[in-house]
Design a protein around this motif. Structure first.
Motif, PDB file in Angstrom:
ATOM      1  N   GLU D  81       0.859  -1.191   0.000  1.00 36.47           N
ATOM      2  CA  GLU D  81       0.000   0.000   0.000  1.00 36.47           C
ATOM      3  C   GLU D  81       0.893   1.237   0.000  1.00 36.47           C
ATOM      4  O   GLU D  81       2.085   1.151   0.300  1.00 36.47           O
ATOM      5  CB  GLU D  81      -0.863   0.005   1.279  1.00 36.47           C
ATOM      6  N   PRO D  82       0.305   2.401  -0.290  1.00 33.98           N
ATOM      7  CA  PRO D  82       1.105   3.626  -0.127  1.00 33.98           C
ATOM      8  C   PRO D  82       1.652   3.682   1.301  1.00 33.98           C
ATOM      9  O   PRO D  82       0.920   3.427   2.271  1.00 33.98           O
ATOM     10  CB  PRO D  82       0.097   4.754  -0.395  1.00 33.98           C
ATOM     11  N   TYR D  83       2.943   3.950   1.426  1.00 40.78           N
ATOM     12  CA  TYR D  83       3.655   3.972   2.710  1.00 40.78           C
ATOM     13  C   TYR D  83       3.754   2.588   3.371  1.00 40.78           C
ATOM     14  O   TYR D  83       4.214   2.482   4.501  1.00 40.78           O
ATOM     15  CB  TYR D  83       3.060   5.016   3.670  1.00 40.78           C
ATOM     16  N   GLY D  84       3.341   1.577   2.663  1.00 45.34           N
ATOM     17  CA  GLY D  84       3.579   0.214   3.162  1.00 45.34           C
ATOM     18  C   GLY D  84       5.041  -0.142   2.969  1.00 45.34           C
ATOM     19  O   GLY D  84       5.756   0.456   2.160  1.00 45.34           O
ATOM     20  N   GLN D  85       5.516  -1.159   3.707  1.00 48.41           N
ATOM     21  CA  GLN D  85       6.918  -1.546   3.586  1.00 48.41           C
ATOM     22  C   GLN D  85       7.100  -3.047   3.800  1.00 48.41           C
ATOM     23  O   GLN D  85       6.315  -3.696   4.476  1.00 48.41           O
ATOM     24  CB  GLN D  85       7.773  -0.801   4.604  1.00 48.41           C
ATOM     25  N   ASN D  86       8.127  -3.585   3.177  1.00 50.90           N
ATOM     26  CA  ASN D  86       8.661  -4.898   3.516  1.00 50.90           C
ATOM     27  C   ASN D  86       9.784  -4.580   4.484  1.00 50.90           C
ATOM     28  O   ASN D  86      10.858  -4.132   4.072  1.00 50.90           O
ATOM     29  CB  ASN D  86       9.152  -5.600   2.250  1.00 50.90           C
ATOM     30  N   PRO D  87       9.537  -4.747   5.807  1.00 52.34           N
ATOM     31  CA  PRO D  87      10.434  -4.159   6.803  1.00 52.34           C
ATOM     32  C   PRO D  87      11.818  -4.810   6.809  1.00 52.34           C
ATOM     33  O   PRO D  87      12.011  -5.886   6.244  1.00 52.34           O
ATOM     34  CB  PRO D  87       9.681  -4.411   8.110  1.00 52.34           C
ATOM     35  N   PRO D  88      12.784  -4.153   7.447  1.00 55.77           N
ATOM     36  CA  PRO D  88      14.162  -4.663   7.460  1.00 55.77           C
ATOM     37  C   PRO D  88      14.227  -6.147   7.837  1.00 55.77           C
ATOM     38  O   PRO D  88      13.704  -6.543   8.894  1.00 55.77           O
ATOM     39  CB  PRO D  88      14.848  -3.768   8.508  1.00 55.77           C
ATOM     40  N   HIS D  89      14.855  -6.937   6.972  1.00 53.92           N
ATOM     41  CA  HIS D  89      14.924  -8.380   7.196  1.00 53.92           C
ATOM     42  C   HIS D  89      16.163  -8.943   6.508  1.00 53.92           C
ATOM     43  O   HIS D  89      16.809  -8.263   5.718  1.00 53.92           O
ATOM     44  CB  HIS D  89      13.667  -9.082   6.663  1.00 53.92           C
ATOM     45  N   THR D  90      16.507 -10.206   6.840  1.00 58.89           N
ATOM     46  CA  THR D  90      17.569 -10.924   6.130  1.00 58.89           C
ATOM     47  C   THR D  90      17.021 -12.283   5.698  1.00 58.89           C
ATOM     48  O   THR D  90      16.003 -12.746   6.205  1.00 58.89           O
ATOM     49  CB  THR D  90      18.812 -11.178   7.009  1.00 58.89           C
ATOM     50  N   HIS D  91      17.744 -12.923   4.758  1.00 60.18           N
ATOM     51  CA  HIS D  91      17.460 -14.312   4.381  1.00 60.18           C
ATOM     52  C   HIS D  91      18.622 -15.143   4.904  1.00 60.18           C
ATOM     53  O   HIS D  91      19.732 -15.038   4.397  1.00 60.18           O
ATOM     54  CB  HIS D  91      17.318 -14.439   2.860  1.00 60.18           C
ATOM     55  N   PRO D  92      18.397 -15.963   5.925  1.00 61.87           N
ATOM     56  CA  PRO D  92      19.530 -16.586   6.631  1.00 61.87           C
ATOM     57  C   PRO D  92      20.176 -17.759   5.898  1.00 61.87           C
ATOM     58  O   PRO D  92      21.303 -18.109   6.200  1.00 61.87           O
ATOM     59  CB  PRO D  92      18.898 -17.061   7.946  1.00 61.87           C
ATOM     60  N   HIS D  93      19.467 -18.385   4.967  1.00 62.69           N
ATOM     61  CA  HIS D  93      20.038 -19.594   4.375  1.00 62.69           C
ATOM     62  C   HIS D  93      21.003 -19.235   3.245  1.00 62.69           C
ATOM     63  O   HIS D  93      20.805 -18.244   2.546  1.00 62.69           O
ATOM     64  CB  HIS D  93      18.916 -20.512   3.893  1.00 62.69           C
ATOM     65  N   PRO D  94      22.058 -20.034   3.060  1.00 64.08           N
ATOM     66  CA  PRO D  94      23.070 -19.707   2.055  1.00 64.08           C
ATOM     67  C   PRO D  94      22.478 -19.594   0.647  1.00 64.08           C
ATOM     68  O   PRO D  94      21.485 -20.243   0.326  1.00 64.08           O
ATOM     69  CB  PRO D  94      24.042 -20.890   2.148  1.00 64.08           C
ATOM     70  N   ARG D  95      23.133 -18.819  -0.191  1.00 64.87           N
ATOM     71  CA  ARG D  95      22.738 -18.635  -1.594  1.00 64.87           C
ATOM     72  C   ARG D  95      21.356 -18.018  -1.711  1.00 64.87           C
ATOM     73  O   ARG D  95      20.573 -18.409  -2.569  1.00 64.87           O
ATOM     74  CB  ARG D  95      22.759 -19.968  -2.363  1.00 64.87           C
ATOM     75  N   ALA D  96      21.046 -17.034  -0.833  1.00 62.97           N
ATOM     76  CA  ALA D  96      19.730 -16.425  -0.895  1.00 62.97           C
ATOM     77  C   ALA D  96      19.814 -14.954  -1.297  1.00 62.97           C
ATOM     78  O   ALA D  96      19.220 -14.093  -0.673  1.00 62.97           O
ATOM     79  CB  ALA D  96      19.005 -16.593   0.432  1.00 62.97           C
ATOM     80  N   THR D  97      20.577 -14.666  -2.329  1.00 57.59           N
ATOM     81  CA  THR D  97      20.556 -13.328  -2.904  1.00 57.59           C
ATOM     82  C   THR D  97      19.218 -13.113  -3.595  1.00 57.59           C
ATOM     83  O   THR D  97      18.609 -14.043  -4.105  1.00 57.59           O
ATOM     84  CB  THR D  97      21.710 -13.175  -3.904  1.00 57.59           C
ATOM     85  N   GLU D  98      18.750 -11.831  -3.595  1.00 50.83           N
ATOM     86  CA  GLU D  98      17.434 -11.503  -4.153  1.00 50.83           C
ATOM     87  C   GLU D  98      17.601 -10.462  -5.247  1.00 50.83           C
ATOM     88  O   GLU D  98      18.298  -9.467  -5.072  1.00 50.83           O
ATOM     89  CB  GLU D  98      16.563 -10.946  -3.013  1.00 50.83           C
ATOM     90  N   ILE D  99      16.952 -10.703  -6.400  1.00 54.62           N
ATOM     91  CA  ILE D  99      16.935  -9.719  -7.477  1.00 54.62           C
ATOM     92  C   ILE D  99      15.478  -9.317  -7.688  1.00 54.62           C
ATOM     93  O   ILE D  99      14.607 -10.174  -7.825  1.00 54.62           O
ATOM     94  CB  ILE D  99      17.610 -10.266  -8.758  1.00 54.62           C
ATOM     95  N   LEU D 100      15.215  -7.994  -7.678  1.00 57.13           N
ATOM     96  CA  LEU D 100      13.826  -7.489  -7.651  1.00 57.13           C
ATOM     97  C   LEU D 100      13.597  -6.499  -8.781  1.00 57.13           C
ATOM     98  O   LEU D 100      14.464  -5.663  -9.074  1.00 57.13           O
ATOM     99  CB  LEU D 100      13.591  -6.841  -6.284  1.00 57.13           C
ATOM    100  N   THR D 101      12.430  -6.597  -9.407  1.00 58.42           N
ATOM    101  CA  THR D 101      12.039  -5.585 -10.388  1.00 58.42           C
ATOM    102  C   THR D 101      10.667  -5.038 -10.028  1.00 58.42           C
ATOM    103  O   THR D 101       9.814  -5.759  -9.498  1.00 58.42           O
ATOM    104  CB  THR D 101      12.052  -6.140 -11.831  1.00 58.42           C
ATOM    105  N   VAL D 102      10.459  -3.750 -10.297  1.00 59.67           N
ATOM    106  CA  VAL D 102       9.206  -3.079  -9.957  1.00 59.67           C
ATOM    107  C   VAL D 102       8.235  -3.197 -11.126  1.00 59.67           C
ATOM    108  O   VAL D 102       8.553  -2.792 -12.249  1.00 59.67           O
ATOM    109  CB  VAL D 102       9.461  -1.594  -9.616  1.00 59.67           C
TER     110      VAL D 102
END
Lengths: 199, 199, 199, 199, 199, 199
Positions: D81-102
């Motif tokens: 939503e407007p002003y919504g967020q995916n709050p600060p987080h990590t992915h703990p398991h190995p090989r968990a890089t994230e690539i994101l497109t809007v």
């Protein structure tokens, strides 16, 4: 392009010969094809077995064939005189399991499992037989036939490394403190000194 | 949930003790937390050094601590009487480099590089010093002080394995053909037979 | 040879300190032995705990010891004043599980599993106890005894990295937009501004 | 055949949901194709954002698609939503890089590097922009536009895991000792108690 | 610092474009953040589909985004005219599994398992559906709808590589001996010659 | 113990034959030695080449030899009639590079690099020559001599898999939609239908 690749190849081979920084990566490129003329590998020709163990290992490496770099495999031909042996040794680098087939002759081969069992798994191999030496374990081949023997082996590393046990233990440079070896091998100190003078 | 986890853990531990199929994976889960009461690891207590090499290795493994499974690390405490040693050995499983620090006493430690150099890298370590034994290489520690010595080491595998060279070569079950060892170590056959009777 | 190795080592250390390109490879060589005189690691000496969390981490890295490069392991000594803590943090680089043993004192230690459970696994450790912090999870140690505490830990990476949660969230440079933190942590915006001024 | 595969899949999914023993292997088989009818993944449909952070993550996992097991990749759709967020987080398991497109809207995104820099790398992304969140680092997305925003992301693990920082630190079960958090975050103990009651 | 990083990045990109020595490592650093101004990736814009297969793949790589190096992931947008296709191909580099979701249109997609089954696993995908193409297997997408189609896919390699089967077999430079292809594909030699002239 | 190991081995072999869940792990144990009597591998005996491509691949796998499980290597013997060929194929599983040496005869061998170059790297090999086929690339061998040819190859995977291109593309079950193949290979639809009826 060829020039650039050559330069980098030289740098990598320099690293591969003398430094700790070379790695065993998964390839991100297909291959490096800039080295134009591979020398003949010559795995059809017997190696020179005139040495104390009466055997010879001919290794195929990055100098003889295109594109071996980063690909994690290598091949050897081993020749044995009657009663010759490839003496007890290990391959220290990761992913260096060895699969061997006998082309000529009869070999008594084996490896020893780790502590506490130290179980010897051995077998007499005839022409066409295949055996696997698991990564990291001490293993050997011994020609128990009356004729020369020949084997071909693949190893799952482009640079498996070899530690010949007798040479590493009794022939290191400088030598290991004789007190260590005397107790570890339960040998008389004179025998240790004699062995250290031989290797 | 606890019951399920316990059953699976038992199965995994059975695999880990006797089979080739256990692996060294990257974890896909955080941890297994169903084993409620870890026994005390007791790395503050000296091990029993009444043996031929006058040293003892106390290993911390999956039975003592929560969540060690799949995590690729383990820890040991090593005790040495004066002139005791952790004799020449290797860790055969991949990713089993060892980093060691001295808590008490003085240790002469070293490892030997692979063929053809077989170079000995050694050092005398005092309290607080740190040394690394690279994966796959033959290495040892020897208490050269006049008092007991204690070291703590981390190994980058949850099950590094140990091959004590003298035991694997001269004490395997069944024994390696004495002809192989006689030539490989350039020993008199009587000495080989004697050594095989000792280990 | 030594000069070449030194140059390359310098280059690698530069990479290791500031760039994304350094990797965590399996070694293809035994070790790099050209750096002659390691400085004393000094893990027997307490670190300086005069700071806001009253603890100190002394890290053993490639500058102090021979051959750490490519070997995937490192060691730390952690000192804690009474009520001092190694605050909640993670090790972001792969294969950075930590195994810790207490040399002196009493520590309350723990880690929190991932969503949706966020389960806290904690334990009070006494001298000689061992605990494992799985790779990637938020964990901490807190000295709950009345005397100083000392721990030794091994980590299965030569460069595990550290993210201190409070510093990364409230003390980044530049700061994270306060609107993000206000909603994420359900804090008053004045508290967020205050925290951002402290870290 | 289908029955056998189903049974094994059930067992693996059980492991994947609750145990530490599941691994992230390279595949030795092509795929498991016995599960006939995948449910629709529905990544075209907005998730329910009626929650405290006004965002929603829809995850595509092994239940929706054939053959995800052992393949080391997953995909998510994130709605804000407007002003919504995916709050600060990590992915703990190995090989968990994230690539994101809007796909829709405007996102302020960022990640914080590890100690000692804790540098914030952030950017405002518009439709069609792409960003990478490196494995292990704390990261977030925040909808700074006046309309709903939608993003698609790929992660290089079949089970990356998520640690929402605020929930893990202040909402663990059982709670972390408030003394630890008070000092680590330099907060008043009343604020810590308040936060622990909220999460 | 930025200058140094830039130089190294250039060197790595040179390696990545033309040499066998680039690897797919686990990162030992958080990221390389010295490249200041990423170009817009533009995954919101259709690619040019005016070609023999009436489709286009827009790849996001290290030139468009910060920190992609060493992180083992990439993303593509694929556009298809009606009856356009992404023809049968493989990704040769390790860890190159692909996960795809349909943003617009209707795609018939599939992959073929290895010998001896050569089983085709196919499905018609609508907007929001997701499919996985396992690493190493031949796969394709075909627009069976009457409008343009658009898909977004993540791949678990920063450089997965592409082998378009028809081009590699019939369009290599220099061409494969026509006798090989005639027998392998059981085609008339004239057809092989014709195909080799087309690709 | 032997009974337990046998049961587990059976389970693993079942997994290996039909399921996606088998992995390519690093070994945590030395080997599994419970299978007492390996059948003769028989790599000295020619395979049956009475087939459309006039060649035969004899594979050595876990059924013939002790301890192959988890060890990441395998070996094949390939026989070729004059003008016989091992047709264009790939090995889809990771770490499946192949190193080949010619025991008898003369082979024209080659592989094609990935897009956009699709460069053919080929060579005529005589007895004793060695060649490497990099992981993931399409490759072939063709007997250009007037006598039978024999080769031995090692592959760096215990289960590399094989995709024969012609069979996977034109002989899948069920067949790929002919519209896809017609356009991808720029063939007349009648030719595609004919090819699909042959494979």
């Amino acid at each position: 392009m060829k020039g650039v690749c050559f330069l980098v190849t030289v740098a990598l081979m320099a690293l591969a010969s003398s430094l700790a920084s070379a790695s065993d990566p998964s390839p991100l490129q297909d291959t490096c094809v800039a080295i134009d003329e591979p020398k003949d590998a010559g795995l059809d020709k017997p190696g020179n077995t005139s040495n104390t163990v009466a055997s010879n290992v001919t290794t195929v490496n990055v100098e003889q064939i295109k594109g071996l770099n980063t690909l994690g495999i290598s091949m050897v031909r081993i020749d044995y005189e009657p009663y010759g042996q490839n003496p007890p040794h290990t391959h220290p680098h990761p992913r260096a399991t060895e699969i061997l087939t006998v082309l000529e002759g009869t070999l008594y081969v084996g490896f020893v499992t780790s502590n506490p069992e130290n179980r010897l798994i051995s077998k007499v191999l005839y022409k066409g037989d295949v055996f696997v030496f698991p990564t990291g374990l001490i293993h050997f081949q011994f020609n128990v036939g009356k004729t020369n023997a020949v084997a071909i082996a693949g190893l799952s590393s482009q640079n498996p490394g070899v530690i010949t046990i007798a040479n590493a233990v009794f022939g290191s440079d400088p030598p290991i403190n004789a007190d260590v070896l005397t107790r570890a091998f339960q040998l008389d100190k004179n025998v240790v000194n004699y062995l250290q003078s031989r290797f």
